[in-house]
Motif scaffolding. Structure first.
Motif, PDB file in Angstrom:
ATOM      1  N   ILE A   5      27.241  35.740  14.713  1.00 24.69           N
ATOM      2  CA  ILE A   5      28.043  35.827  13.495  1.00 24.69           C
ATOM      3  C   ILE A   5      28.588  34.430  13.238  1.00 24.69           C
ATOM      4  O   ILE A   5      29.187  33.823  14.132  1.00 24.69           O
ATOM      5  CB  ILE A   5      29.200  36.834  13.625  1.00 24.69           C
ATOM      6  CG1 ILE A   5      28.655  38.258  13.758  1.00 24.69           C
ATOM      7  CG2 ILE A   5      30.150  36.722  12.418  1.00 24.69           C
ATOM      8  CD1 ILE A   5      29.723  39.317  13.978  1.00 24.69           C
ATOM      9  N   ILE A   6      28.363  33.934  12.030  1.00 29.25           N
ATOM     10  CA  ILE A   6      28.839  32.598  11.656  1.00 29.25           C
ATOM     11  C   ILE A   6      29.760  32.725  10.454  1.00 29.25           C
ATOM     12  O   ILE A   6      29.355  33.272   9.416  1.00 29.25           O
ATOM     13  CB  ILE A   6      27.678  31.657  11.283  1.00 29.25           C
ATOM     14  CG1 ILE A   6      26.676  31.572  12.414  1.00 29.25           C
ATOM     15  CG2 ILE A   6      28.206  30.271  10.927  1.00 29.25           C
ATOM     16  CD1 ILE A   6      25.411  30.847  12.038  1.00 29.25           C
ATOM     17  N   GLN A   7      30.963  32.214  10.589  1.00 32.28           N
ATOM     18  CA  GLN A   7      31.923  32.210   9.485  1.00 32.28           C
ATOM     19  C   GLN A   7      32.210  30.764   9.111  1.00 32.28           C
ATOM     20  O   GLN A   7      32.402  29.918   9.979  1.00 32.28           O
ATOM     21  CB  GLN A   7      33.210  32.916   9.920  1.00 32.28           C
ATOM     22  CG  GLN A   7      34.323  32.906   8.900  1.00 32.28           C
ATOM     23  CD  GLN A   7      35.114  31.610   8.893  1.00 32.28           C
ATOM     24  OE1 GLN A   7      35.314  30.985   9.915  1.00 32.28           O
ATOM     25  NE2 GLN A   7      35.534  31.195   7.719  1.00 32.28           N
ATOM     26  N   ASP A   8      32.228  30.500   7.819  1.00 25.82           N
ATOM     27  CA  ASP A   8      32.642  29.181   7.334  1.00 25.82           C
ATOM     28  C   ASP A   8      33.191  29.349   5.925  1.00 25.82           C
ATOM     29  O   ASP A   8      32.832  30.307   5.222  1.00 25.82           O
ATOM     30  CB  ASP A   8      31.477  28.184   7.336  1.00 25.82           C
ATOM     31  CG  ASP A   8      31.963  26.743   7.405  1.00 25.82           C
ATOM     32  OD1 ASP A   8      31.842  26.131   8.480  1.00 25.82           O
ATOM     33  OD2 ASP A   8      32.485  26.249   6.381  1.00 25.82           O
ATOM     34  N   ALA A   9      34.057  28.444   5.527  1.00 31.40           N
ATOM     35  CA  ALA A   9      34.639  28.478   4.187  1.00 31.40           C
ATOM     36  C   ALA A   9      33.742  27.773   3.169  1.00 31.40           C
ATOM     37  O   ALA A   9      33.999  27.841   1.972  1.00 31.40           O
ATOM     38  CB  ALA A   9      36.024  27.848   4.203  1.00 31.40           C
ATOM     39  N   ASP A  10      32.702  27.103   3.637  1.00 27.94           N
ATOM     40  CA  ASP A  10      31.840  26.308   2.770  1.00 27.94           C
ATOM     41  C   ASP A  10      30.421  26.881   2.783  1.00 27.94           C
ATOM     42  O   ASP A  10      29.742  26.862   3.817  1.00 27.94           O
ATOM     43  CB  ASP A  10      31.837  24.859   3.273  1.00 27.94           C
ATOM     44  CG  ASP A  10      31.062  23.913   2.392  1.00 27.94           C
ATOM     45  OD1 ASP A  10      30.021  24.306   1.832  1.00 27.94           O
ATOM     46  OD2 ASP A  10      31.489  22.748   2.283  1.00 27.94           O
ATOM     47  N   GLN A  11      29.977  27.378   1.632  1.00 31.46           N
ATOM     48  CA  GLN A  11      28.650  27.992   1.537  1.00 31.46           C
ATOM     49  C   GLN A  11      27.539  27.012   1.904  1.00 31.46           C
ATOM     50  O   GLN A  11      26.551  27.390   2.536  1.00 31.46           O
ATOM     51  CB  GLN A  11      28.410  28.551   0.132  1.00 31.46           C
ATOM     52  CG  GLN A  11      27.086  29.284  -0.010  1.00 31.46           C
ATOM     53  CD  GLN A  11      27.019  30.543   0.838  1.00 31.46           C
ATOM     54  OE1 GLN A  11      27.876  31.410   0.730  1.00 31.46           O
ATOM     55  NE2 GLN A  11      26.008  30.656   1.692  1.00 31.46           N
ATOM     56  N   ASP A  12      27.690  25.747   1.524  1.00 35.00           N
ATOM     57  CA  ASP A  12      26.663  24.755   1.846  1.00 35.00           C
ATOM     58  C   ASP A  12      26.497  24.581   3.352  1.00 35.00           C
ATOM     59  O   ASP A  12      25.375  24.471   3.854  1.00 35.00           O
ATOM     60  CB  ASP A  12      26.982  23.408   1.193  1.00 35.00           C
ATOM     61  CG  ASP A  12      26.873  23.460  -0.333  1.00 35.00           C
ATOM     62  OD1 ASP A  12      26.120  24.307  -0.854  1.00 35.00           O
ATOM     63  OD2 ASP A  12      27.553  22.651  -0.993  1.00 35.00           O
ATOM     64  N   ILE A  13      27.599  24.562   4.077  1.00 39.66           N
ATOM     65  CA  ILE A  13      27.524  24.439   5.544  1.00 39.66           C
ATOM     66  C   ILE A  13      26.873  25.685   6.133  1.00 39.66           C
ATOM     67  O   ILE A  13      26.024  25.594   7.027  1.00 39.66           O
ATOM     68  CB  ILE A  13      28.908  24.166   6.155  1.00 39.66           C
ATOM     69  CG1 ILE A  13      29.352  22.761   5.751  1.00 39.66           C
ATOM     70  CG2 ILE A  13      28.890  24.335   7.670  1.00 39.66           C
ATOM     71  CD1 ILE A  13      30.736  22.372   6.191  1.00 39.66           C
ATOM     72  N   LEU A  14      27.255  26.857   5.632  1.00 37.58           N
ATOM     73  CA  LEU A  14      26.612  28.091   6.105  1.00 37.58           C
ATOM     74  C   LEU A  14      25.106  28.039   5.882  1.00 37.58           C
ATOM     75  O   LEU A  14      24.332  28.409   6.769  1.00 37.58           O
ATOM     76  CB  LEU A  14      27.187  29.308   5.376  1.00 37.58           C
ATOM     77  CG  LEU A  14      28.475  29.897   5.915  1.00 37.58           C
ATOM     78  CD1 LEU A  14      28.944  31.040   5.015  1.00 37.58           C
ATOM     79  CD2 LEU A  14      28.326  30.364   7.341  1.00 37.58           C
TER      80      LEU A  14
END
Length: 125
Positions: A5-14
């Motif tokens: 599971i990967i969480q990030d606030a930035d869609q580009d990084i995801l």
């Protein structure tokens, strides 16, 4: 196959992380932002590792990590951060490891593989 599971606030990084990890054979569940019930996600997806973005919402990230560790103490939680002091912070607040941003792909893969053997998703009932 290892699940993350990967969480990030930035869609580009995801998007970048997902492309890299999928090419390495990982199965991923992505979360944009923090407005998610991580415990329910973990119960359904049964990940080997959870990755959280320390970013701008440090307190929320720590709160989620502690909640995960309370329910799943053996599940590795890795923090993603551009904070220059994350190496000194991560263990104090409960994370198992850290990956600095911008990240090096070799370091990303190494860190994940280091923690995946420690956890068996079958332990989640």
């Amino acid at each position: 196959m290892a699940r993350i599971i990967i969480q990030d606030a930035d869609q580009d990084i995801l998007d970048i992380i997902c492309i890299a990890l999928e090419l390495e054979g990982f199965t991923l569940l992505t979360v944009l932002g923090f407005d998610t019930d991580f415990i329910s996600l973990i119960e359904r997806f049964k990940p080997h590792v959870v990755m959280l973005d320390y970013g701008l919402a440090e307190e929320e990230c720590v709160k989620i990590c502690r909640s995960i560790k309370t329910s799943f103490p053996n599940l590795p939680v890795i923090v993603l951060s551009c904070n220059s002091q994350i190496a000194e912070i991560y263990q104090k607040v409960g994370f198992d490891d850290y990956i600095t941003k911008p990240f090096d792909l070799k370091q990303l893969f190494y860190t994940l593989r280091k923690h995946i053997p420690k956890y068996s998703p079958q332990l989640i009932a």
